[in-house]
Scaffold this motif. Structure first.
Motif, mmCIF file in Angstrom:
data_model
loop_
_atom_site.group_PDB
_atom_site.id
_atom_site.type_symbol
_atom_site.label_atom_id
_atom_site.label_comp_id
_atom_site.label_asym_id
_atom_site.label_seq_id
_atom_site.Cartn_x
_atom_site.Cartn_y
_atom_site.Cartn_z
ATOM 1 N N SER A 2 6.527 81.376 76.359
ATOM 2 C CA SER A 2 6.184 80.104 75.735
ATOM 3 C C SER A 2 5.468 79.204 76.734
ATOM 4 O O SER A 2 5.612 79.348 77.944
ATOM 5 C CB SER A 2 7.455 79.410 75.235
ATOM 6 O OG SER A 2 8.219 78.946 76.321
ATOM 7 N N ALA A 3 4.710 78.272 76.197
ATOM 8 C CA ALA A 3 3.977 77.322 77.047
ATOM 9 C C ALA A 3 4.953 76.512 77.888
ATOM 10 O O ALA A 3 4.683 76.201 79.045
ATOM 11 C CB ALA A 3 3.113 76.412 76.189
ATOM 12 N N ASN A 35 -0.204 89.971 75.054
ATOM 13 C CA ASN A 35 -1.059 88.976 74.378
ATOM 14 C C ASN A 35 -0.474 87.576 74.433
ATOM 15 O O ASN A 35 -1.208 86.600 74.550
ATOM 16 C CB ASN A 35 -1.316 89.399 72.928
ATOM 17 C CG ASN A 35 -2.303 90.540 72.850
ATOM 18 O OD1 ASN A 35 -3.109 90.732 73.764
ATOM 19 N ND2 ASN A 35 -2.240 91.313 71.779
ATOM 20 N N LYS A 36 0.839 87.479 74.357
ATOM 21 C CA LYS A 36 1.488 86.166 74.392
ATOM 22 C C LYS A 36 1.239 85.481 75.742
ATOM 23 O O LYS A 36 0.901 84.298 75.795
ATOM 24 C CB LYS A 36 2.987 86.334 74.129
ATOM 25 C CG LYS A 36 3.704 85.083 73.751
ATOM 26 C CD LYS A 36 5.123 85.424 73.314
ATOM 27 C CE LYS A 36 5.838 84.180 72.882
ATOM 28 N NZ LYS A 36 7.214 84.437 72.483
ATOM 29 N N LYS A 38 -1.193 86.221 77.866
ATOM 30 C CA LYS A 38 -2.639 85.965 77.944
ATOM 31 C C LYS A 38 -3.007 84.682 77.204
ATOM 32 O O LYS A 38 -3.818 83.886 77.684
ATOM 33 C CB LYS A 38 -3.437 87.145 77.382
ATOM 34 C CG LYS A 38 -3.420 88.364 78.270
ATOM 35 C CD LYS A 38 -4.192 89.504 77.616
ATOM 36 C CE LYS A 38 -4.096 90.777 78.420
ATOM 37 N NZ LYS A 38 -4.743 91.911 77.743
ATOM 38 N N GLU A 39 -2.401 84.463 76.043
ATOM 39 C CA GLU A 39 -2.661 83.242 75.267
ATOM 40 C C GLU A 39 -2.161 82.006 76.008
ATOM 41 O O GLU A 39 -2.837 80.971 76.021
ATOM 42 C CB GLU A 39 -2.001 83.344 73.887
ATOM 43 C CG GLU A 39 -2.682 84.328 72.966
ATOM 44 C CD GLU A 39 -1.877 84.601 71.696
ATOM 45 O OE1 GLU A 39 -0.874 83.886 71.421
ATOM 46 O OE2 GLU A 39 -2.253 85.552 70.979
ATOM 47 N N SER A 40 -0.985 82.099 76.631
ATOM 48 C CA SER A 40 -0.450 80.967 77.410
ATOM 49 C C SER A 40 -1.374 80.626 78.574
ATOM 50 O O SER A 40 -1.639 79.450 78.846
ATOM 51 C CB SER A 40 0.950 81.281 77.943
ATOM 52 O OG SER A 40 1.870 81.388 76.901
ATOM 53 N N ALA A 42 -4.602 81.315 78.773
ATOM 54 C CA ALA A 42 -5.854 80.779 78.212
ATOM 55 C C ALA A 42 -5.690 79.311 77.799
ATOM 56 O O ALA A 42 -6.582 78.484 78.046
ATOM 57 C CB ALA A 42 -6.301 81.623 77.026
ATOM 58 N N ARG A 43 -4.548 78.981 77.181
ATOM 59 C CA ARG A 43 -4.291 77.578 76.793
ATOM 60 C C ARG A 43 -4.246 76.685 78.034
ATOM 61 O O ARG A 43 -4.818 75.600 78.056
ATOM 62 C CB ARG A 43 -2.977 77.462 76.019
ATOM 63 C CG ARG A 43 -3.122 77.625 74.538
ATOM 64 C CD ARG A 43 -1.868 77.195 73.775
ATOM 65 N NE ARG A 43 -0.633 77.808 74.262
ATOM 66 C CZ ARG A 43 -0.185 79.000 73.906
ATOM 67 N NH1 ARG A 43 -0.860 79.737 73.053
ATOM 68 N NH2 ARG A 43 0.939 79.472 74.393
ATOM 69 N N SER A 46 -7.760 76.239 79.496
ATOM 70 C CA SER A 46 -8.658 75.377 78.716
ATOM 71 C C SER A 46 -8.440 73.902 79.064
ATOM 72 O O SER A 46 -9.381 73.113 79.066
ATOM 73 C CB SER A 46 -8.490 75.611 77.219
ATOM 74 O OG SER A 46 -7.234 75.136 76.767
#
Length: 187
Positions: A2-3, A35-36, A38-40, A42-43, A46
């Motif tokens: 999680s973030a 993927n989870k 990787k998404e964290s 990337a967020r 950004s």
């Protein structure tokens, strides 16, 4: 991941980089680069890009991922140091572009069963200390202040104290409701 968890790890292990007083930090997290995660990442990137901060995975081993957070502008500045530049050039690094040096380090690390100690250059440690460790080994160090010191002990102790103070202030502020975004300094 999680973030929220990633935020806490970034605060705990990377506050000096977030504050702009250190080039980079490394920390390991439990978990694969799925993927989870990787998404964290990337967020985070950004939001962090506008503040000249980048977070990248540099090695995955089993259920553990090693992350490198750094300030590209500070790294480019650090790699202009003549001692650092000469040392890395002798090792075959493309020293004229810091992003290429990072990619080269990641490539070498992925193929190596051991940790590559030139990482100290990418973390912003004094060139004399990084070179001292690589050439002399840990027993020849003058002291340990979170890194092994081979040159200016007083300066190293002052820098390490600033890093510890920064980490405490950042963690306390985060615990008291400051967001990671609020704690990232633009430089």
């Amino acid at each position: 991941m999680s973030a929220c968890c990633l935020d806490e790890l970034l605060i705990r292990y990377s506050a000096p980089t977030l504050a702009g007083i250190k080039t980079g930090n490394l920390f390991a997290i439990k978990g694969k680069l799925d993927n989870k995660l990787k998404e964290s990442i990337a967020r985070f990137n950004s939001k962090a890009k506008q503040k000249n901060i980048c977070l990248i995975p540099i090695k995955c081993q089993g259920c553990r991922t090693l992350l490198y957070i750094y300030r590209p502008k500070l790294l480019a500045q650090d790699l202009k140091c003549q001692k650092c530049k000469c040392f890395l050039r002798e090792l075959g690094y493309p020293v004229d572009r810091s992003s290429a040096c990072v990619r080269e380090y990641i490539s070498r690390l992925s193929e190596s069963p051991e940790f590559l100690h030139e990482i100290g250059f990418f973390l912003g440690y004094p060139a004399d200390d990084v070179i001292g460790f690589i050439q002399q080994g840990p027993k020849q160090a003058k002291c340990n202040v979170t890194w092994l010191v081979y040159s200016d002990v007083d300066r190293a102790k002052n820098i390490a104290k600033a890093f510890r103070t920064c980490s405490k202030i950042y963690y306390d502020n985060w615990q008291n409701g400051k967001s990671l975004d609020d704690l990232m300094v633009a430089i």
